[in-house]
Write a protein that holds these residues in place. Sequence first.
Motif: not given
Length: 705
Positions: A560-571
Amino acid sequence: MNQMIDTRMFFPEQELRVVHSISGRIRLRSRLFRAAELNPDYVEAHVTSLPGILQVRVNTKCGSLIVRHDGLDNIFDELFHALNTLPAEAFVADRKRRVPIARSAVGTHLLLVLATPVLPPILKLHVALWVALPVIWDGAKNLFSHGITAKSLDGVSMVLCLALKNYATVSVIGFMRILGDFLKQSNDTRSNKLLAELLRSRKKAVWIERDGVEFEIPFDSVQRGDVAVFGTGELIAVDGEVLSGSAVVNKSMITGESIPVSLEKGILVVSGSVVESGRVRVRADKVGTHTSIYRINRFLEQTIQDKSLPEIKGEQLADRLVPITLGLSGATYVLSGDLSRTASMGSIDYVCSVKFPACFSVKSSIYAAGRSGLLLTGGQALDALARVDVVVFDKTGTLTRNRMQVTDIEPVDAWSKEQLLNLAARIEQHYEHPLARAVVEEALARGLELDAVSDVEFVVSRGVRAVVDGFEAMVGSRSFVLAEEDVYCRAADVLAAELRAQGKIVLYVTQNGVVRGLIAMRDTVRPESAEVIAELKRSGIKRVVVLTGDHRKTACKFKERIAGIDEIHWELKPEDKARIVQDLKAKGATVAVVGDGVNDAPALVAADLGICMGHGGELVRLSAQGVILNNDLRALCAARRISLRQHRILDHCYRQGAVFNTCLLALAFTGWLAPLAATVLHNLNTFGLIGYSVRSAGKLEAAEI
């Protein structure tokens, strides 16, 4: 194990002698430097890697070694030791050495061009033969070994000009040929010098064990006989015997062999190896400049020799065009019977406008990218950067500042905050990771004493285990703690959920199977992150993916803090990151991965282009094809623009060269161009394209960063 060669089998030690020595320069002479078994390139790289050495050249004809240095007091001892302990690889001449072209040779050819018109006929013939015969011989050898190529065409042109007694044209062709090779050599030398400076090993400190206590000391302070300790991701900085422990190490920096090998007690290990997993205690038998780490940087050798796809295709296309030129020349002679026209046709080809701009522009582009902040390992990396359409970022230390700050210290039992922090910091001081550094810095800022611990073990991307005051303690993620011990604490889990909801990273701290508390921290986003992502997308990048080992809530807050990220994967574990990259490639994407930690190494290897931050460890640098030297992500955008520009430059050179040479061929066929005029105009066009490619490709993008 890396074997050493006793160089006395090639020359008695007393034969290695100093011919002369002046301030900053020394010349050594020995039969060693004439030995057919010697690889002079290896020796030059080996000696250049010694500290304080500025420039090295082996003269095989004179049997000498010329060294420029910065005035070291012990230069003689260092050189003699290095040359008397050359590795076995130095005596395997696995590739033909290119003889350097001296300025005097270029000047001599220029004088011959100017003098030929006024020389007596007999001297003109001798000059022409002196210039032409090496070219003809080279072309003939190449014809039998590789078929009809550009070198064969040069030989044919020389034969035709000699047959016509057009000695001026012979001199001009010889001059243009050696000038082009000299300019290419100079361009390569400039680029390679930059790489050599930037790729030197940066090992600065080593963990050693004395009286059962581990502590960190400067690399230069390690003494022979010390017991050094190396863990996952660390560069082994001494030569010696493994006293205890086990590890899997990568020796490609030293041997060029990428297959990992196992280390166990009793095995001799060479410096320059990188620990991929495990932990070993090594007795230091050789330290400082006497270690293998200073022998040669194989990464550098690969970088210097690597060719890009445009270079390879340019050379292949150039060779395929040679039969066309020869065919047109033959047809001209059949139709006109005019040998002069035939010689004019043979002096014009499409080879130079295809081959030379690629060579020059690639090296110049790598040089410009390096000066702009991104060091690429060679032409293939430059080409891959232009073709990339998906960029995968590691989060911590890449899109963030890599300067985590502890925000919360929350004991869950009777412990104080200082006790909890002290326990965690004593363990984490052995681990080079942003989270570990933040814990240690907070403890030091509070004036806490960080006593030594023992039996430290790293679990990449998950946590650290050690024995502290006789009890086993761990610092790491919840999954790490639960997997390693039967640990459960409802109060800790509730508190951890609240901290993660605030976008913070949470570390669990346990002692003897009991959760003692939590340490939360937050990293600041690099100010250029959003700008870089936007710029990458404007340059043609279709998707930006972020990978992290953080908890889901922390990851989502970050997105939410950075515009332009299409997807994020965690853990994610390291193998998970590599799998995601492989999945993207399987879908047809050309993937670049940007990371900084040991846990990113598998993803960097799996990517089409792996790029690590300048602060990344040795294992990460070893896995990557590019290094962001100044830790500013805008260097990635600058290098991306340079790589795309390099492709445009080549397209322009190919089109312009094709049009110009076609016009010259038409004029030569009609008899309007004599061989000398055809040669001069053709080569002037080639040098014009070279100048354009070097000037355009070499423009720095730093001003735009």
